[in-house]
Write a protein that holds these residues in place. Structure first.
Motif, PDB file in Angstrom:
ATOM      1  N   ALA A 152      -7.488  13.742   2.564  1.00  0.00           N
ATOM      2  CA  ALA A 152      -7.270  14.171   1.337  1.00  0.00           C
ATOM      3  C   ALA A 152      -8.313  13.489   0.170  1.00  0.00           C
ATOM      4  CB  ALA A 152      -5.713  13.884   0.595  1.00  0.00           C
ATOM      5  N   CYS A 153      -8.696  12.371   0.370  1.00  0.00           N
ATOM      6  CA  CYS A 153      -9.487  11.675  -0.420  1.00  0.00           C
ATOM      7  C   CYS A 153     -10.489  10.692   0.372  1.00  0.00           C
ATOM      8  CB  CYS A 153      -8.746  10.654  -1.159  1.00  0.00           C
ATOM      9  SG  CYS A 153      -7.225  11.122  -1.985  1.00  0.00           S
ATOM     10  N   PRO A 154     -11.633  11.512   1.017  1.00  0.00           N
ATOM     11  CA  PRO A 154     -12.847  10.961   1.593  1.00  0.00           C
ATOM     12  C   PRO A 154     -13.253   9.478   1.293  1.00  0.00           C
ATOM     13  CG  PRO A 154     -12.876  13.198   1.508  1.00  0.00           C
ATOM     14  CD  PRO A 154     -11.974  12.940   0.501  1.00  0.00           C
ATOM     15  N   LYS A 155     -13.349   9.375  -0.125  1.00  0.00           N
ATOM     16  CA  LYS A 155     -13.927   8.163  -0.388  1.00  0.00           C
ATOM     17  C   LYS A 155     -13.037   7.309  -0.937  1.00  0.00           C
ATOM     18  CE  LYS A 155     -17.878  10.646  -2.692  1.00  0.00           C
ATOM     19  NZ  LYS A 155     -18.502  10.770  -3.840  1.00  0.00           N
ATOM     20  N   LEU A 156     -11.985   7.264  -0.739  1.00  0.00           N
ATOM     21  CA  LEU A 156     -10.537   6.370  -0.977  1.00  0.00           C
ATOM     22  C   LEU A 156     -10.624   5.029   0.060  1.00  0.00           C
ATOM     23  CD1 LEU A 156      -8.044   6.028  -2.608  1.00  0.00           C
ATOM     24  CD2 LEU A 156      -6.969   6.772  -0.808  1.00  0.00           C
ATOM     25  N   GLU A 157     -10.752   3.805  -0.635  1.00  0.00           N
ATOM     26  CA  GLU A 157     -10.538   2.667   0.172  1.00  0.00           C
ATOM     27  C   GLU A 157      -8.972   2.605   0.461  1.00  0.00           C
ATOM     28  OE1 GLU A 157     -13.505  -0.383  -0.200  1.00  0.00           O
ATOM     29  OE2 GLU A 157     -13.583   0.298  -1.978  1.00  0.00           O
ATOM     30  N   ILE A 158      -8.490   1.995   1.619  1.00  0.00           N
ATOM     31  CA  ILE A 158      -7.259   1.927   2.068  1.00  0.00           C
ATOM     32  C   ILE A 158      -6.811   0.669   2.486  1.00  0.00           C
ATOM     33  CG2 ILE A 158      -5.275   2.903   3.253  1.00  0.00           C
ATOM     34  CD1 ILE A 158      -7.003   5.588   3.342  1.00  0.00           C
ATOM     35  N   GLU A 159      -5.827   0.020   1.959  1.00  0.00           N
ATOM     36  CA  GLU A 159      -5.336  -1.298   2.231  1.00  0.00           C
ATOM     37  C   GLU A 159      -3.947  -1.074   3.018  1.00  0.00           C
ATOM     38  OE1 GLU A 159      -4.065  -5.531   0.324  1.00  0.00           O
ATOM     39  OE2 GLU A 159      -5.824  -4.708  -0.047  1.00  0.00           O
ATOM     40  N   ILE A 160      -3.513  -1.642   4.124  1.00  0.00           N
ATOM     41  CA  ILE A 160      -2.280  -1.458   4.526  1.00  0.00           C
ATOM     42  C   ILE A 160      -1.517  -2.899   4.557  1.00  0.00           C
ATOM     43  CG2 ILE A 160      -2.320   0.407   5.621  1.00  0.00           C
ATOM     44  CD1 ILE A 160      -2.441  -0.742   8.396  1.00  0.00           C
ATOM     45  N   LEU A 161      -0.476  -3.055   3.996  1.00  0.00           N
ATOM     46  CA  LEU A 161       0.149  -4.345   3.798  1.00  0.00           C
ATOM     47  C   LEU A 161       1.532  -4.222   4.650  1.00  0.00           C
ATOM     48  CD1 LEU A 161       1.444  -7.240   2.990  1.00  0.00           C
ATOM     49  CD2 LEU A 161       1.868  -6.078   0.733  1.00  0.00           C
ATOM     50  N   THR A 162       1.470  -4.407   6.009  1.00  0.00           N
ATOM     51  CA  THR A 162       2.315  -4.211   6.976  1.00  0.00           C
ATOM     52  C   THR A 162       3.541  -5.313   7.215  1.00  0.00           C
ATOM     53  OG1 THR A 162       1.434  -5.020   8.976  1.00  0.00           O
ATOM     54  CG2 THR A 162       0.511  -3.017   8.272  1.00  0.00           C
ATOM     55  N   PRO A 163       4.701  -4.855   7.680  1.00  0.00           N
ATOM     56  CA  PRO A 163       5.819  -5.935   8.346  1.00  0.00           C
ATOM     57  C   PRO A 163       5.061  -6.607   9.706  1.00  0.00           C
ATOM     58  CG  PRO A 163       6.537  -3.664   8.862  1.00  0.00           C
ATOM     59  CD  PRO A 163       5.260  -3.551   7.945  1.00  0.00           C
ATOM     60  N   ASP A 164       5.992  -7.307  10.063  1.00  0.00           N
ATOM     61  CA  ASP A 164       5.432  -8.046  11.216  1.00  0.00           C
ATOM     62  C   ASP A 164       5.737  -7.375  12.495  1.00  0.00           C
ATOM     63  OD1 ASP A 164       8.102  -8.235  12.073  1.00  0.00           O
ATOM     64  OD2 ASP A 164       8.380 -10.473  11.481  1.00  0.00           O
ATOM     65  N   PHE A 184      -6.740  -4.868   6.403  1.00  0.00           N
ATOM     66  CA  PHE A 184      -5.250  -5.140   7.028  1.00  0.00           C
ATOM     67  C   PHE A 184      -4.572  -6.678   6.470  1.00  0.00           C
ATOM     68  CE2 PHE A 184      -2.360  -7.248  10.186  1.00  0.00           C
ATOM     69  CZ  PHE A 184      -1.729  -6.170  10.380  1.00  0.00           C
ATOM     70  N   ASN A 185      -3.469  -6.302   5.841  1.00  0.00           N
ATOM     71  CA  ASN A 185      -2.835  -7.218   5.292  1.00  0.00           C
ATOM     72  C   ASN A 185      -1.428  -7.510   5.719  1.00  0.00           C
ATOM     73  OD1 ASN A 185      -1.441  -9.203   3.262  1.00  0.00           O
ATOM     74  ND2 ASN A 185      -2.374  -7.951   1.383  1.00  0.00           N
ATOM     75  N   HIS A 186      -1.106  -8.767   6.013  1.00  0.00           N
ATOM     76  CA  HIS A 186       0.345  -9.177   6.459  1.00  0.00           C
ATOM     77  C   HIS A 186       0.487 -10.365   5.963  1.00  0.00           C
ATOM     78  CE1 HIS A 186       4.017  -9.764   8.878  1.00  0.00           C
ATOM     79  NE2 HIS A 186       3.425 -10.830   9.198  1.00  0.00           N
ATOM     80  N   ASN A 187       1.646 -10.612   5.152  1.00  0.00           N
ATOM     81  CA  ASN A 187       1.816 -11.919   4.501  1.00  0.00           C
ATOM     82  C   ASN A 187       2.743 -12.895   5.196  1.00  0.00           C
ATOM     83  OD1 ASN A 187       0.528 -11.304   2.131  1.00  0.00           O
ATOM     84  ND2 ASN A 187       2.156 -10.101   1.244  1.00  0.00           N
ATOM     85  N   LEU A 188       2.224 -14.138   5.233  1.00  0.00           N
ATOM     86  CA  LEU A 188       3.181 -15.253   5.749  1.00  0.00           C
ATOM     87  C   LEU A 188       4.226 -15.690   4.843  1.00  0.00           C
ATOM     88  CD1 LEU A 188       0.624 -17.508   7.507  1.00  0.00           C
ATOM     89  CD2 LEU A 188       1.765 -15.616   8.587  1.00  0.00           C
ATOM     90  N   GLU A 189       3.892 -15.452   3.446  1.00  0.00           N
ATOM     91  CA  GLU A 189       5.127 -15.571   2.392  1.00  0.00           C
ATOM     92  C   GLU A 189       5.140 -17.207   2.104  1.00  0.00           C
ATOM     93  OE1 GLU A 189       5.302 -13.401   0.690  1.00  0.00           O
ATOM     94  OE2 GLU A 189       5.598 -11.529   1.715  1.00  0.00           O
ATOM     95  N   SER A 209      -0.167 -14.648  14.976  1.00  0.00           N
ATOM     96  CA  SER A 209      -0.463 -13.965  16.195  1.00  0.00           C
ATOM     97  C   SER A 209      -0.864 -12.421  15.842  1.00  0.00           C
ATOM     98  CB  SER A 209       0.373 -13.899  17.352  1.00  0.00           C
ATOM     99  OG  SER A 209       0.701 -15.261  17.654  1.00  0.00           O
ATOM    100  N   LEU A 210      -0.033 -11.843  15.199  1.00  0.00           N
ATOM    101  CA  LEU A 210      -0.327 -10.467  14.688  1.00  0.00           C
ATOM    102  C   LEU A 210      -1.458 -10.283  13.848  1.00  0.00           C
ATOM    103  CD1 LEU A 210       0.479  -7.377  13.997  1.00  0.00           C
ATOM    104  CD2 LEU A 210       1.862  -8.215  12.280  1.00  0.00           C
ATOM    105  N   LEU A 211      -2.017 -11.206  13.139  1.00  0.00           N
ATOM    106  CA  LEU A 211      -3.006 -11.259  12.215  1.00  0.00           C
ATOM    107  C   LEU A 211      -4.334 -11.508  13.063  1.00  0.00           C
ATOM    108  CD1 LEU A 211      -1.705 -13.242   9.256  1.00  0.00           C
ATOM    109  CD2 LEU A 211      -2.807 -10.832   8.926  1.00  0.00           C
ATOM    110  N   LYS A 212      -4.060 -12.501  13.884  1.00  0.00           N
ATOM    111  CA  LYS A 212      -5.328 -12.803  15.053  1.00  0.00           C
ATOM    112  C   LYS A 212      -5.583 -11.652  16.087  1.00  0.00           C
ATOM    113  CE  LYS A 212      -6.871 -16.126  18.591  1.00  0.00           C
ATOM    114  NZ  LYS A 212      -6.436 -17.315  19.207  1.00  0.00           N
ATOM    115  N   ALA A 213      -4.504 -10.891  16.347  1.00  0.00           N
ATOM    116  CA  ALA A 213      -4.651  -9.736  17.360  1.00  0.00           C
ATOM    117  C   ALA A 213      -5.489  -8.755  16.711  1.00  0.00           C
ATOM    118  CB  ALA A 213      -3.174  -9.429  17.948  1.00  0.00           C
ATOM    119  N   PHE A 214      -4.961  -8.465  15.444  1.00  0.00           N
ATOM    120  CA  PHE A 214      -5.628  -7.259  14.668  1.00  0.00           C
ATOM    121  C   PHE A 214      -7.122  -7.638  14.443  1.00  0.00           C
ATOM    122  CE2 PHE A 214      -7.018  -4.619  11.428  1.00  0.00           C
ATOM    123  CZ  PHE A 214      -6.525  -3.394  11.587  1.00  0.00           C
ATOM    124  N   ALA A 215      -7.552  -9.008  14.059  1.00  0.00           N
ATOM    125  CA  ALA A 215      -8.750  -9.265  13.851  1.00  0.00           C
ATOM    126  C   ALA A 215      -9.707  -9.232  14.829  1.00  0.00           C
ATOM    127  CB  ALA A 215      -8.707 -10.678  13.190  1.00  0.00           C
TER     128      ALA A 215
END
Length: 315
Positions: A152-164, A184-189, A209-215
């Motif tokens: 829908a928005c080809p120029k849009l930048e997208i950040e996802i903030l996911t659960p674990d 890709f965002n996941h908070n340790l809090e 580990s989730l953050l590392k695996a994604f990176a």
């Protein structure tokens, strides 16, 4: 406060593993002068809220009682919360309601993309409640939303903030990899010592580990995480978490002051000074973070587009 109010908050925290008493008004720490948020009752805020309700969409700005709602809505930006507004966990810092979620609304994907297109946004954050009831933790729905937004928005930048995604990391990454976000965002809090109290149901090492695996799997996508401060941690513990994040490939960091949503939520143990936030930012840059947003009113999605620009400049 979210639309669920104090009564729901009391029920939500009733079964948390580490018990604490509700905070009476005279027991609350007085907010210092630097804790100030823009009044949210502006015409632009009302207009955006009406649009979101008409399209059946949720924002974490509202559901989590974010203090920056007035500023962000006033600027025509928002962090969208998918997969409903009922969380399967009972984190006692959060104002999102707990309970049994509704089935996944597959049409939400289309409504989200069309709303973002009509709003003319250039950057959007997509987050969700925890959905431990789903086999993939909601990862497929995240991917579907990213795909629809791209179309829908080809120029849009997208950040996802996911659960674990709990114990579903491999399944989740396989699905997320079909429609990659820009961040890709996941908070340790919080710090490890406080996890049982602050994030019951979560695991510090698993989140790292989730953050590392994604990176490692998607090297072209910067990873991001954040901490709330003032829950009883000390500065050395916060700095230790920052080092852990760098060692696990995270390049973007947010540090903000925890604010108690209602008397039934975890109390604020301490308000950090502006100087302390500035010092933590300096330490973060010395550790090698590409961008550190560190101030009392900083939240994970606050000025997220500015962090993305910094990340792109180091790509």
């Amino acid at each position: 406060m979210s639309k669920y109010g104090s009564a729901n908050a009391e029920q939500k925290v009733a079964r948390v593993p580490v018990k604490f008493a509700p905070t009476e008004r005279n027991e609350r720490l007085k907010k210092p002068a630097w804790i100030r948020a823009r009044f949210p009752g502006t015409p632009e805020v009302a207009r955006l809220k009406k649009t979101l309700r008409q399209r059946g969409l949720n924002t974490v700005c509202e559901e989590a009682g974010c203090p920056n709602l007035g500023e962000c809505f006033g600027n025509g930006t928002a962090a969208f919360m998918i997969l409903g507004d009922i969380c399967t966990r009972r984190c006692p810092f959060c104002d999102v309601a707990h309970g049994r979620p509704q089935p996944v609304d597959t049409e939400e994907v289309t409504r989200l993309a069309e709303t973002v297109r009509q709003m003319g946004l250039s950057y959007v954050v997509v987050t969700s409640v925890d959905r431990d009831d789903l086999r993939d933790g909601g990862a497929r729905h995240f991917a579907d939303c990213v795909g629809a937004l791209r179309a829908a928005c080809p120029k849009l930048e997208i950040e996802i903030l996911t659960p674990d995604f709990r114990a579903r990391t491999e399944v989740a990454l396989n699905l997320l990899g079909t429609q990659l976000p820009d961040i890709f965002n996941h908070n340790l809090e919080t710090v490890p010592r406080l996890y049982k109290r602050v994030r019951p149901g979560a695991d510090y090492q698993h989140s790292l580990s989730l953050l590392k695996a994604f990176a490692e799997r998607f090297r072209g996508v910067p990873t991001k995480s954040g901490l709330m401060l003032g829950l009883g941690e000390d500065i050395e513990e916060a700095e230790s978490v920052m080092r852990d994040l760098r060692q696990h490939g995270v390049s973007l960091l947010t540090l903000g002051q925890y604010l108690q949503p209602t008397r039934h939520h975890l109390p604020v143990e301490r308000y950090l000074s502006p100087a302390e936030f500035e010092s933590l930012a300096e330490t973060g840059y010395q550790m090698g973070f590409v961008h550190v947003a560190s101030a009392a009113m900083v939240r994970s999605s606050y000025h997220a587009d500015q962090q993305a620009k910094a990340a792109n400049g180091h790509a």
